[in-house]
Design a protein around this motif. Structure first.
Motif, PDB file in Angstrom:
ATOM      1  N   GLY A 264      47.981  11.678  14.064  1.00 21.98           N
ATOM      2  CA  GLY A 264      49.133  11.844  14.946  1.00 21.98           C
ATOM      3  C   GLY A 264      49.229  13.203  15.584  1.00 21.98           C
ATOM      4  O   GLY A 264      50.199  13.492  16.297  1.00 21.98           O
ATOM      5  N   VAL A 265      48.274  14.070  15.334  1.00 22.56           N
ATOM      6  CA  VAL A 265      48.281  15.422  15.898  1.00 22.56           C
ATOM      7  C   VAL A 265      47.177  15.498  16.950  1.00 22.56           C
ATOM      8  O   VAL A 265      46.047  15.049  16.726  1.00 22.56           O
ATOM      9  CB  VAL A 265      48.070  16.490  14.808  1.00 22.56           C
ATOM     10  N   SER A 266      47.479  16.090  18.092  1.00 21.33           N
ATOM     11  CA  SER A 266      46.497  16.198  19.170  1.00 21.33           C
ATOM     12  C   SER A 266      45.438  17.240  18.838  1.00 21.33           C
ATOM     13  O   SER A 266      45.658  18.150  18.025  1.00 21.33           O
ATOM     14  CB  SER A 266      47.182  16.573  20.484  1.00 21.33           C
ATOM     15  N   GLU A 267      44.285  17.118  19.483  1.00 21.25           N
ATOM     16  CA  GLU A 267      43.198  18.069  19.303  1.00 21.25           C
ATOM     17  C   GLU A 267      43.662  19.478  19.690  1.00 21.25           C
ATOM     18  O   GLU A 267      43.344  20.454  19.004  1.00 21.25           O
ATOM     19  CB  GLU A 267      42.012  17.642  20.176  1.00 21.25           C
ATOM     20  N   HIS A 268      44.407  19.559  20.778  1.00 24.58           N
ATOM     21  CA  HIS A 268      44.873  20.868  21.234  1.00 24.58           C
ATOM     22  C   HIS A 268      45.821  21.508  20.224  1.00 24.58           C
ATOM     23  O   HIS A 268      45.696  22.695  19.902  1.00 24.58           O
ATOM     24  CB  HIS A 268      45.585  20.722  22.596  1.00 24.58           C
ATOM     25  N   GLU A 269      46.783  20.707  19.742  1.00 25.12           N
ATOM     26  CA  GLU A 269      47.750  21.246  18.773  1.00 25.12           C
ATOM     27  C   GLU A 269      47.052  21.668  17.480  1.00 25.12           C
ATOM     28  O   GLU A 269      47.361  22.729  16.910  1.00 25.12           O
ATOM     29  CB  GLU A 269      48.819  20.191  18.476  1.00 25.12           C
ATOM     30  N   ALA A 270      46.110  20.854  17.008  1.00 30.75           N
ATOM     31  CA  ALA A 270      45.369  21.192  15.784  1.00 30.75           C
ATOM     32  C   ALA A 270      44.566  22.470  15.977  1.00 30.75           C
ATOM     33  O   ALA A 270      44.523  23.347  15.100  1.00 30.75           O
ATOM     34  CB  ALA A 270      44.454  20.044  15.383  1.00 30.75           C
ATOM     35  N   GLY A 271      43.925  22.586  17.135  1.00 30.73           N
ATOM     36  CA  GLY A 271      43.134  23.785  17.402  1.00 30.73           C
ATOM     37  C   GLY A 271      43.988  25.031  17.452  1.00 30.73           C
ATOM     38  O   GLY A 271      43.606  26.102  16.950  1.00 30.73           O
ATOM     39  N   LYS A 272      45.152  24.887  18.076  1.00 33.63           N
ATOM     40  CA  LYS A 272      46.064  26.027  18.149  1.00 33.63           C
ATOM     41  C   LYS A 272      46.517  26.469  16.760  1.00 33.63           C
ATOM     42  O   LYS A 272      46.568  27.667  16.452  1.00 33.63           O
ATOM     43  CB  LYS A 272      47.257  25.633  19.016  1.00 33.63           C
ATOM     44  N   ALA A 273      46.852  25.478  15.902  1.00 31.25           N
ATOM     45  CA  ALA A 273      47.284  25.797  14.540  1.00 31.25           C
ATOM     46  C   ALA A 273      46.156  26.432  13.735  1.00 31.25           C
ATOM     47  O   ALA A 273      46.368  27.399  12.990  1.00 31.25           O
ATOM     48  CB  ALA A 273      47.786  24.531  13.846  1.00 31.25           C
ATOM     49  N   ALA A 274      44.959  25.886  13.892  1.00 27.06           N
ATOM     50  CA  ALA A 274      43.812  26.428  13.148  1.00 27.06           C
ATOM     51  C   ALA A 274      43.534  27.867  13.564  1.00 27.06           C
ATOM     52  O   ALA A 274      43.251  28.742  12.732  1.00 27.06           O
ATOM     53  CB  ALA A 274      42.585  25.554  13.379  1.00 27.06           C
ATOM     54  N   PHE A 275      43.578  28.129  14.866  1.00 25.39           N
ATOM     55  CA  PHE A 275      43.361  29.502  15.331  1.00 25.39           C
ATOM     56  C   PHE A 275      44.426  30.435  14.761  1.00 25.39           C
ATOM     57  O   PHE A 275      44.135  31.551  14.310  1.00 25.39           O
ATOM     58  CB  PHE A 275      43.383  29.543  16.851  1.00 25.39           C
ATOM     59  N   ALA A 276      45.663  29.959  14.751  1.00 26.76           N
ATOM     60  CA  ALA A 276      46.758  30.793  14.255  1.00 26.76           C
ATOM     61  C   ALA A 276      46.598  31.090  12.766  1.00 26.76           C
ATOM     62  O   ALA A 276      46.818  32.228  12.329  1.00 26.76           O
ATOM     63  CB  ALA A 276      48.093  30.094  14.517  1.00 26.76           C
ATOM     64  N   VAL A 277      46.224  30.068  11.987  1.00 28.21           N
ATOM     65  CA  VAL A 277      46.118  30.304  10.544  1.00 28.21           C
ATOM     66  C   VAL A 277      44.921  31.201  10.220  1.00 28.21           C
ATOM     67  O   VAL A 277      44.984  32.058   9.333  1.00 28.21           O
ATOM     68  CB  VAL A 277      46.059  28.970   9.768  1.00 28.21           C
ATOM     69  N   ALA A 278      43.827  31.039  10.960  1.00 21.69           N
ATOM     70  CA  ALA A 278      42.672  31.906  10.733  1.00 21.69           C
ATOM     71  C   ALA A 278      43.005  33.353  11.082  1.00 21.69           C
ATOM     72  O   ALA A 278      42.643  34.297  10.363  1.00 21.69           O
ATOM     73  CB  ALA A 278      41.482  31.423  11.562  1.00 21.69           C
ATOM     74  N   THR A 279      43.709  33.525  12.199  1.00 21.91           N
ATOM     75  CA  THR A 279      44.104  34.875  12.607  1.00 21.91           C
ATOM     76  C   THR A 279      45.058  35.500  11.586  1.00 21.91           C
ATOM     77  O   THR A 279      44.942  36.686  11.243  1.00 21.91           O
ATOM     78  CB  THR A 279      44.778  34.819  13.982  1.00 21.91           C
ATOM     79  N   GLU A 280      45.997  34.688  11.075  1.00 22.73           N
ATOM     80  CA  GLU A 280      46.949  35.205  10.089  1.00 22.73           C
ATOM     81  C   GLU A 280      46.264  35.560   8.775  1.00 22.73           C
ATOM     82  O   GLU A 280      46.602  36.562   8.138  1.00 22.73           O
ATOM     83  CB  GLU A 280      48.056  34.165   9.864  1.00 22.73           C
ATOM     84  N   MET A 281      45.310  34.741   8.363  1.00 24.56           N
ATOM     85  CA  MET A 281      44.559  35.071   7.155  1.00 24.56           C
ATOM     86  C   MET A 281      43.901  36.435   7.296  1.00 24.56           C
ATOM     87  O   MET A 281      43.963  37.275   6.383  1.00 24.56           O
ATOM     88  CB  MET A 281      43.479  34.011   6.900  1.00 24.56           C
ATOM     89  N   ARG A 282      43.259  36.668   8.420  1.00 21.62           N
ATOM     90  CA  ARG A 282      42.581  37.949   8.632  1.00 21.62           C
ATOM     91  C   ARG A 282      43.590  39.097   8.644  1.00 21.62           C
ATOM     92  O   ARG A 282      43.356  40.162   8.085  1.00 21.62           O
ATOM     93  CB  ARG A 282      41.788  37.914   9.933  1.00 21.62           C
ATOM     94  N   ARG A 283      44.736  38.872   9.296  1.00 24.28           N
ATOM     95  CA  ARG A 283      45.753  39.925   9.337  1.00 24.28           C
ATOM     96  C   ARG A 283      46.261  40.262   7.948  1.00 24.28           C
ATOM     97  O   ARG A 283      46.397  41.441   7.576  1.00 24.28           O
ATOM     98  CB  ARG A 283      46.922  39.471  10.215  1.00 24.28           C
TER      99      ARG A 283
END
Length: 1005
Positions: free
Chosen positions: A751-770
């Motif tokens: 039920g989640v779009s490819e774009h929304e999933a990609g955006k969330a994944a990028f955000a979580v990866a960036t937050e992990m690094r931060r």
């Protein structure tokens, strides 16, 4: 069975029983004199249980013949002989005792042949016989009226004593104590005989005989000089001190002759009075005041060491007690003398130097790894610590060692090793002397004598080989522990310095610190004073511990840093009750702490931020690595309890900090190997460290992922998300300074779009690094995603579909090579499994690599060698990019994986060493080449770990600072002063590895 068959059977049985000349033994067994024992299997078994069955049988026959000679005309066995033989047949205790003595001692066999009725001294087997003391021995000697009768009675008492020894009813320490008690009784009887011969001398003086050495310590040998000191005073009512001393001198000299003279009955033992003031040049007898004046003004350090064992043994008991009480304070002040330590060390060196070169390898007593090493170490510890701890003042070596262990001055395991070695060496010494009753401490030359000795110690299958193996093991333990303990207590006086109380001059303290390798003795003195001054419980425990720990610090490359770190940890935890108990009661914990604190900066820096981790050093299993799953669960639980993402990652870092310390401490202490740093198996240790660090960092990433998701999305991220370890992370080969090479993979949830999933994944990866890059004093965990498609220019997190599309169209050979190390480390395990399934055809290409791909890999490797090595770096010592270093070995192994992984499952591993072993098994590389590559890879990896542990920051080459370089050497197992050898070894090993790489990587078809 035929007669010949019976003879063969009997011959074989005699061989099995240990007879070396079964033919001669058979003839002796058939003698008519032994008729009552013919065919008695118990008698034959008892002979076989002795140290020397041939000697025991011959000795028994001599006793029987001597008894028969006293009763001529009664046939081959007279009444007394038949009584003995019947007793041997029916009484097992007598049989074991008499035959045991005869098999162990030819000299006591000679005595029994001269005095055959003395066999009856072995017939009793009662409690009083098992535990005689001085009083019982005195009773046995009381009716002796002349010196020869004393010699005979002494040997008679010795018979029963030796029987208890060889039959095992008394251990070696109890036997030595009995020998000392028998010597005490003998000295008393000899003095009584001397007094009876000169009653006017006896009436003119009070004479006390002070036992010294092994006699004083209740640890005498079978044949040893009995060391004594004489002290005398005028008798009550007498005024002439000079006449009293002359009379006492005559009594003392007469007593010594009675014990030392040799007659037809042999000798008892020499009485040696050379430990007296001025030695053989001084008067034989002195007054108490004269003794005290000498000790206070002129005595040398070794004389106080000798006085440690002084005890009254004969003569005037009150005067003897007064003497010991008067000299005791001088003994326990000896450690405060100038040059005390130097004197003790020099004396030990002189003893070793005096051994004839031909005897060094045979010496049980004086040589390295011998009895003297144990005794000197124990006595030095006693003299240093016994001033304030009266429990240590026993004159007996084993009792003192036990007290030192109980007080925490010696580790329990070290004490147990020394105790076992000392008992073994003393037992050897006893059995060697017992054979001929000769004073010797040398392993016998002949194989027959060694065989008898070995059998007397219970070795039967291969006696001589087993004896030498045990001797080497115990001597090695003694050598190691002597070196460890002999230098350990040197700074006790420094540790006990308090303001206004000078136990040792500052200059002497400074010299001792300098001798032990402290670069800044002034600062060290200040740390010691801060730790040990005062009357608090903390200061008292520190005063006990510091002498020990200072020695351990001094064993390191940087003792100053170790002492400073210890002060900081103690300041942080000194008021914590468990910390004080841990250091006082757990000998291993204190030593482990000292070793870790003085081995470099990395582990102490971790500990100072989490000092409670000291508890890991006292827990038997505290240094074992945690199970990765359990560690991840603990980290996630800690994150779940935190308020906010930053607090959560702080909690995850706390777990990581503790686990990094656990891993570093175990590594430094050799817990991943056998018995220590130098003895650890390097490859096994390295593998364990790599596994542990991978698990620790994977748990930290899982914690950071959970914290990042929870902060923005609550319980669940809109995308499935996995972290794939790459490089050394994926290969379980992380070092202490390694970055975490990763790929981020995601796919949309239902039920989640490819774009929304990609955006969330990028955000979580960036937050992990931060989160993981937030300022912290902890060692950083840098997430490096640069191995992703398109490198730094590529998307930080890709979907599984995107990875598939990229690898299908754009993947190049270096990416396939990089994917050889890909492994799941955190996040969605199912998604990670699908990703790994996706990349398997790339990293294990069907049919292997074509020639163009192989050429490309070689080109990339050559380019890396020419471009990436830092300017000015030494190619021969750079662990990563240098000649024969990590990159050389890894690219060689990875080329084999790319070429053959599709058909050989063993090569489908992320671990370099496992892949190398699989290549050997598949005959892709010969065992010699593989061993060369493996040795170089392990060594280079350990050097990188050592640099991080020592410096506290990563590095790919050896440090230039001398102390840091020495620290790296100690980690690698090199003794101080051998860093040049370490560098030579590194260059040699990596040069050999590079030669293999040139053939296998660059020249392979």
């Amino acid at each position: 069975m035929t007669q010949g068959g019976r003879r063969d059977s009997r011959f074989a049985r005699l061989v099995r029983q240990g007879f070396t000349d079964p033919a001669a033994a058979g003839k002796l067994l058939d003698q008519e004199e032994l008729a009552p024992l013919h065919g008695d299997p118990l008698f034959l078994d008892a002979l076989g249980a002795t140290a020397d069955p041939d000697q025991a049988l011959l000795g028994l026959l001599r006793i029987v013949e001597s008894l028969d000679a006293e009763q001529p005309g009664e046939g081959p066995a007279g009444a007394e002989a038949r009584r003995l033989l019947d007793a041997l047949r029916t009484a097992k205790p007598l049989r074991d005792r008499l035959l045991g003595v005869l098999g162990a001692s030819a000299a006591l066999g000679d005595h029994l042949a001269r005095h055959p009725h003395d066999w009856q001294a072995l017939a009793t087997y009662e409690t009083s016989d098992l535990h005689p003391g001085t009083e019982e021995f005195e009773a046995a000697l009381r009716d002796v009226a002349d010196p020869d009768a004393l010699r005979i009675a002494y040997r008679r008492a010795l018979l029963a004593l030796a029987a208890r020894d060889v039959c095992g009813t008394r251990d070696v320490a109890e036997t030595a104590a009995e020998l000392a008690d028998l010597a005490t009784a003998t000295l008393r009887r000899a003095l009584a005989l001397a007094a009876a011969a000169a009653p006017e001398d006896a009436a003119a003086c009070r004479l006390a005989v002070i036992g010294m050495g092994k006699c004083g310590g209740h640890e005498l040998n079978y044949v040893s000089d009995v060391d004594v000191v004489f002290v005398a005073e005028p008798a009550a009512g007498e005024q002439d001190e000079h006449e009293a001393l002359r009379a006492a001198g005559r009594l003392a000299a007469h007593m010594m002759r009675i014990c030392s003279d040799t007659t037809a009955e042999g000798t008892i033992w020499p009485v040696d009075a050379n430990l007296r003031p001025e030695g053989r040049n001084g008067p034989l007898v002195r007054t108490l005041d004269s003794h005290l004046v000498y000790y206070q003004r002129w005595a040398k350090t070794w004389e106080f060491q000798a006085l440690l064992k002084a005890r009254p043994v004969a003569g005037d008991a009150a005067l003897g007690a007064e003497y010991v009480a008067a000299v005791a304070p001088l003994v326990w002040q000896a450690a405060e003398r100038e040059n005390f330590v130097t004197d003790v060390q020099q004396m030990r060196r002189r003893v070793v130097a005096s051994i004839p070169r031909a005897h060094v390898e045979r010496e049980l007593k004086l040589g390295p790894g011998g009895l003297r090493d144990v005794e000197f170490a124990v006595q030095l510890l006693q003299l240093v610590h016994g001033r304030s701890d009266t429990a240590l003042r026993s004159p007996n070596t084993l009792q003192a060692l036990d007290a030192l262990a109980a007080g925490g001055y010696v580790g329990r395991q070290d004490a147990a090793s020394l105790d076992a070695a000392y008992r073994f060496l003393r037992t050897m010494e006893h059995r060697i002397q017992l054979h001929r009753m000769r004073r010797t401490h040398l392993m016998p030359d002949s194989e027959a004598d060694q065989r008898r000795l070995a059998r007397s110690l219970g070795y039967r299958s291969e006696p001589v080989a087993e004896l030498h193996k045990a001797w080497r093991r115990h001597a090695s333990a003694v050598r190691r522990l002597h070196e460890k303990l002999f230098y350990r207590p040197l700074l006790d006086a420094v540790a006990q310095l308090t303001p206004g109380e000078v136990r040792l001059s500052p200059q002497a303290a400074r010299q001792r610190l300098e001798a032990l390798g402290y670069a800044d003795p002034g600062a060290a003195l200040r740390h010691l004073e801060a730790l040990s001054s005062g009357v608090t419980r903390k200061a008292a425990i520190q005063r006990t511990l510091l002498p020990v720990m200072l020695g351990w610090f001094a064993d390191s490359a940087d003792p100053d840093a170790g002492l400073l770190a210890f002060r900081k940890v103690s300041d942080a935890l000194g008021q914590t009750p468990w910390y004080l108990r841990l250091l006082r009661d757990e000998g291993a914990a204190a030593e482990n702490l000292a070793r870790v604190l003085s081995a470099g900066r990395f582990a102490p820096d971790l500990l100072l931020r989490a000092p409670e981790a000291v508890a890991l050093l006292g827990d038997e299993g505290g240094l074992r690595p945690r199970d990765p799953d359990a560690l991840a669960q603990e980290t996630l639980a800690a994150v779940g309890r935190a308020d906010g993402a930053e607090q959560a990652v702080t909690a995850a870092r706390g777990v990581r900090r503790r686990e990094l310390f656990r891993t570093a401490a175990a590594d430094l202490l050799g817990a991943y190997g056998t018995e220590g740093i130098a003895q650890a198996v390097p490859a096994e240790s390295l593998d364990s460290v790599g596994d542990a660090l991978t698990g620790i960092n994977a748990a930290a990433l899982a914690g950071a992922l959970r914290a990042a998701v929870r902060a923005q999305w609550g319980a669940e991220l809109p995308a499935r998300f996995a972290v794939i370890g790459m490089g050394r992370f994926g290969g379980h080969e992380m070092g202490y300074g390694s970055d975490a090479d990763v790929l981020f993979v995601h796919e949309p949830r239902e039920g989640v779009s490819e774009h929304e999933a990609g955006k969330a994944a990028f955000a979580v990866a960036t937050e992990m690094r931060r989160l993981l890059q937030l300022p912290s004093a902890d060692p950083p965990l840098v997430i490096d995603p640069d191995l992703r498609p398109e490198g730094k220019s590529g998307t930080l997190a890709r979907s599984l579909t995107s990875y598939a599309a990229y690898y299908a169209r754009w993947s190049v050979v270096w990416e396939s090579q990089a994917l050889l190390r890909a492994e799941y480390v955190a996040g969605d395990a199912g998604l990670a499994a699908r990703f790994l399934e996706l990349i398997d055809p790339l990293r294990y290409p069907d049919g292997g690599l074509d020639e163009a791909a192989v050429r490309e890999i070689r080109r990339l490797k050559a380019r890396m060698e020419s471009e990436r090595l830092p300017r000015g770096a030494d190619r021969t010592t750079h662990t990563k990019l240098g000649r024969g270093g990590l990159t050389d070995v890894e690219w060689t192994v990875q080329l084999l994986q790319l070429q053959h992984g599709h058909r050989l499952s063993g090569l489908r591993t992320t671990r370099t060493r496992s892949a190398l072993a699989a290549a050997v098994e598949a005959e892709l590389i010969d065992e010699t080449d593989a061993r060369t590559l493996d040795e170089a890879w392990v060594l280079a990896s350990r050097v990188r770990n050592a640099v991080m542990l020592v410096r506290g920051r990563p590095g790919d080459t050896f440090p230039s600072d001398a102390r840091e370089l020495a620290g790296v050497g100690r980690y690698l197992g090199y003794e101080p002063g051998h860093v040049g050898e370490m560098l030579d070894d590194y260059r040699r090993i990596t040069r050999q590895a590079r030669a293999v790489v040139e053939r296998l990587f660059y020249d392979a078809e």
